[in-house]
Design an enzyme around this catalytic site. Structure first.
Site, mmCIF file in Angstrom:
data_model
loop_
_atom_site.group_PDB
_atom_site.id
_atom_site.type_symbol
_atom_site.label_atom_id
_atom_site.label_comp_id
_atom_site.label_asym_id
_atom_site.label_seq_id
_atom_site.Cartn_x
_atom_site.Cartn_y
_atom_site.Cartn_z
ATOM 1 C CG HIS A 141 -1.941 -0.674 1.422
ATOM 2 N ND1 HIS A 141 -3.045 -0.369 -0.250
ATOM 3 C CD2 HIS A 141 -2.404 -2.020 2.115
ATOM 4 C CE1 HIS A 141 -4.069 -1.368 0.405
ATOM 5 N NE2 HIS A 141 -3.478 -2.499 1.207
ATOM 6 C CB CYS A 210 -1.785 2.764 -5.126
ATOM 7 S SG CYS A 210 -2.994 1.276 -4.927
ATOM 8 N NE ARG A 219 -1.352 -1.465 -9.262
ATOM 9 C CZ ARG A 219 -3.304 -0.605 -8.912
ATOM 10 N NH1 ARG A 219 -3.534 0.952 -9.426
ATOM 11 N NH2 ARG A 219 -3.567 -1.533 -9.179
#
Length: 242
Positions: A141, A210, A219
């Protein structure tokens, strides 16, 4: 219905909605981080207990005579001995990126499912094992759940990315600044990652997260190559301080 009643009802509705938004922001910014920190610590504790008992699922014998550089020929070094498969959803290694801070450490778990990424860094199932020929690809993340890759854009060529499976230290070196692409660009985790600039088989690492920071429309990708290995009995690699 009087105008005063309408105004009061609307005001109460706005206050309720505002309170819910504040609670949601607190959940996203704070509570997911608290949960992730606790879950990651549990995974780290599990790994260290396994390693202390000598029951770690090792990723294979140390890779001898790893040549420095972004790629290597297929016969540059022998393959590690076969090892047991990584257990789905379970931790098998620790990841350290000095660029992200002295205390930055996260467990690496098998698969990249949502629940797995809430407790650590996920390994793309089907990509190479740690230290083996091919592309060892990981996801984490950018924000929420501990913000592990919050500083991802700060990665620079030559930065060390270190991993250990409890028996061996693996030092990878970032080859270039992060690359921006779209989620459908799965070639970035090919054995020789597409658009990486690597021109042949080697022992590679791909990190993904991300982009933008609070979105997921794109990305960010960072590619690295295996630069060195050493037994954990030799202590931490010098790359921790480089």
């Amino acid at each position: 219905m009087s105008v005063r009643l309408i105004v009061r009802t609307f005001s109460e509705f706005c206050i309720t909605v505002g309170a819910l938004i504040v609670l949601f922001v607190v959940y996203v910014l704070f509570w997911t981080g608290v949960r992730a920190a606790g879950a990651a610590e549990d995974q780290i504790g599990t790994l260290r207990d396994q390693w202390t008992r000598g029951k770690a699922s090792a990723s294979g014998a140390p890779v001898p005579s790893v040549p420095a550089g972004p790629s290597s020929s297929p016969t540059a070094a022998p393959e590690p001995a076969p090892a047991a498969s990584y257990r789905d959803g379970k931790p098998f290694a620790m990841l350290y990126i000095p660029r992200f801070g002295k205390g930055w450490e996260w467990p690496v778990l098998e698969n990249t499912e949502a629940g797995t990424l809430q407790t650590g860094i996920g390994h793309y199932s089907g990509t190479a094992r740690l230290g083996e020929r091919g592309n060892f690809a990981l996801a984490g993340h950018r924000r929420t759940y501990g913000d592990p890759f919050k500083d991802f854009p700060k990665l620079r060529p030559g930065d060390a990315v270190l991993l250990t499976d409890g028996t061996t230290w693996f030092t990878y070196r970032v080859d270039k600044k992060p690359y921006r692409t779209v989620p459908s660009d799965i070639g970035v985790i090919d054995p020789v990652p597409r658009k990486s600039g690597f021109d042949g088989p080697g022992r590679y690492l791909t990190l993904t997260t991300c982009e933008p920071e609070w979105g997921s429309s794109h990305r960010l990708i960072a590619w690295a190559y295996l630069d060195a290995t050493q037994p954990v009995t030799d202590g931490r690699p010098a790359a921790f301080h480089s």
